[in-house]
Design a protein around this motif. Sequence first.
Motif, PDB file in Angstrom:
ATOM      1  N   MET A 186       0.876  -1.396  -0.159  1.00  0.00           N
ATOM      2  CA  MET A 186      -0.138  -0.159  -0.242  1.00  0.00           C
ATOM      3  C   MET A 186       0.708   1.249   0.080  1.00  0.00           C
ATOM      4  O   MET A 186       0.479   2.261  -0.855  1.00  0.00           O
ATOM      5  N   MET A 187       1.696   1.389   0.933  1.00  0.00           N
ATOM      6  CA  MET A 187       2.817   2.426   1.102  1.00  0.00           C
ATOM      7  C   MET A 187       3.605   2.740  -0.337  1.00  0.00           C
ATOM      8  O   MET A 187       4.055   3.661  -0.816  1.00  0.00           O
ATOM      9  N   THR A 213       1.213   4.424  -2.314  1.00  0.00           N
ATOM     10  CA  THR A 213       1.036   5.482  -2.120  1.00  0.00           C
ATOM     11  C   THR A 213       2.167   6.655  -2.290  1.00  0.00           C
ATOM     12  O   THR A 213       2.093   7.663  -2.684  1.00  0.00           O
ATOM     13  N   TRP A 233       9.033   6.260   5.312  1.00  0.00           N
ATOM     14  CA  TRP A 233       7.668   6.203   5.603  1.00  0.00           C
ATOM     15  C   TRP A 233       7.366   5.410   6.931  1.00  0.00           C
ATOM     16  O   TRP A 233       6.403   5.514   7.828  1.00  0.00           O
ATOM     17  N   PHE A 235      -1.436   9.415   5.863  1.00  0.00           N
ATOM     18  CA  PHE A 235      -1.207   8.058   5.082  1.00  0.00           C
ATOM     19  C   PHE A 235      -2.506   7.659   4.302  1.00  0.00           C
ATOM     20  O   PHE A 235      -2.366   7.315   3.201  1.00  0.00           O
ATOM     21  N   PRO A 287      -3.476  10.480   1.427  1.00  0.00           N
ATOM     22  CA  PRO A 287      -2.608  10.630   0.260  1.00  0.00           C
ATOM     23  C   PRO A 287      -2.687   9.271  -0.364  1.00  0.00           C
ATOM     24  O   PRO A 287      -2.576   9.183  -1.832  1.00  0.00           O
ATOM     25  N   GLY A 288      -3.168   8.088   0.013  1.00  0.00           N
ATOM     26  CA  GLY A 288      -3.437   6.707  -0.502  1.00  0.00           C
ATOM     27  C   GLY A 288      -4.711   6.948  -1.495  1.00  0.00           C
ATOM     28  O   GLY A 288      -4.743   6.457  -2.593  1.00  0.00           O
ATOM     29  N   GLN A 324      -5.831   9.836  -2.546  1.00  0.00           N
ATOM     30  CA  GLN A 324      -5.649  10.827  -3.612  1.00  0.00           C
ATOM     31  C   GLN A 324      -4.908  10.169  -4.732  1.00  0.00           C
ATOM     32  O   GLN A 324      -4.939  10.187  -6.101  1.00  0.00           O
ATOM     33  N   LYS A 325      -3.917   9.166  -4.579  1.00  0.00           N
ATOM     34  CA  LYS A 325      -3.062   8.290  -5.372  1.00  0.00           C
ATOM     35  C   LYS A 325      -3.961   7.400  -6.217  1.00  0.00           C
ATOM     36  O   LYS A 325      -3.980   7.014  -7.470  1.00  0.00           O
ATOM     37  N   SER A 341     -12.067  12.354   2.401  1.00  0.00           N
ATOM     38  CA  SER A 341     -11.055  13.193   1.886  1.00  0.00           C
ATOM     39  C   SER A 341     -11.573  14.566   1.606  1.00  0.00           C
ATOM     40  O   SER A 341     -10.967  15.644   1.798  1.00  0.00           O
TER      41      SER A 341
END
Length: 384
Positions: free
Chosen positions: A31-32, A35, A44, A61, A64-65, A67-68, A109
Motif C-alpha cells: 500500500m505504501m 501511495t 515512511w 497515510f 494520500p493513498g 488521492q493516489k 477526503s
Amino acid sequence: MSQFDSIRPFYDVEANAAIRKIVDDPMLEAMMSFTFPNDTKEHWKDLMVHTHSLRDFQVNFIYPGVQKVIEKSSDGLSTGGFEQLQPNTAYLFISNHRDIILDTSLLNSCLYENSLILTTSAIGDNLIQKPFLHTLSRLNRNFAIKRGLQGRALLESSQLASAYIKKSLLTENRSVWTAQREGRTKDGNDATHRGVLKMLTLSEEGANPFGYFEKIKVVPISISYEYDPTDVLKMPEWLAKSRDEKYIKSENEDFMNLLRGIMGTKKRIHLQVNGLLDKEIQEISKMEISQPDKLSKLAETIDQKIWAGYKLWPSNYIAHDLLYGDNEYVEFYSEEEKSSFEKRMHEKVNMKNDFLVKSFLAMYANPVNNQKAALQTSSPSSLS
C-alpha cells in the motif's frame, strides 16, 4: 472494558501500538509503495511509528493513498454541496453504496479538504476477517457491523451499533457514515432500507423512537462512478437470481471486490452533499402515522434526495438508450463515448446471454429512471 470494545475503532492512545503491529506487514508495504512511490521504505516507516493519533494516521497515510487511487484509476473527482456543512458539527451521512472502501474514503477526503469533522464509518465485519485488514480498518476509524446473525443475536448487535452511533454523534461530536442499505447496490437501484433506519433508533428511549432523528443532523450523500469498477464481478450473483438459486460467495470474493473497487477503472467520480433533512424530518415527525410508516416516509425522502443528487454520466444515458432501444438521451453523449461503452460491455459480458446484457445495461440505466422520478416529485408533495 467498554461496551463497544467488540466493534469500535482504536482510541488515540492505542494507535501507535496498533501501527507497530502492522508496520512490517507485506500488505501495508505494498500500500505504501503505491501511495509513496518515490519515498523509501525506511522513511515512511519512521513517520508511521511516530504517529500517535487516528487523525494523523488518516491525514498522513490514508488521505494520500486515496488521492493516489483517484489519480491512477479515475479521470478525477468532482464534488458539490459541501458549502452547506458547518465546521465542528457532527452529521449522520447516509449514502448510496457502490464501493466497499472508496465510498466512505472519498467522503472523508472531501471532509478533510473542507476542514470538516471526519467520520467514523460502518463496515461489515465479513470484510475485515484478516488480522491486517481488521487493524487497518480500526486505525481508519471504522466500526464493525456484525453480519450473518439471526434472532436475539441480531437484535443485540443492532442495539450495540445504534448506541455507538448515538454516542459518536451526540456525545463525542463525531460524524458517522452509513450506507442506506446492507451491502452494495448491485443493480443501480439505490434504495434506503427501513431496517437501517430502525436500527438507528434502537438506542432511543421512550414512546417516540423517531424523535431520535430530530436530535441529529441527517445528510443524504450521492456518489456516482462513471464506470463501476466491480460491474463484471456482480454477474455470478445476477445469474443465480435469474435461476432462483441462492447465491453463495466464493472464499475470497469480498477481498477481490475490495481490490477491484480500489484499482479498477472508474473514469469520472462525483460526490454530492444533498443538504440537511431537518425540515423534512420535522414534517414527518408531526404526522399522525405509525412509527414504521414514519421510517418508510424518511426512507422515501432519503431516496428522493440521493436520486436527485446523483451525477448522471454518458455511461448512464448510453445504457438507458441501449436497454430501451431508443435515442431518448442521445444529446447527452457522443458517438465516441457510446463506442467506448459498447466496447467495454462486449469485453466484459457474454453477449449471447440476453439476461446478462440487460442486467449490465440496467445497472447503469436505473439511476436515469430514478432521477427522473425524483425530479418529478418535490419533497413537500412526496410527504403529503
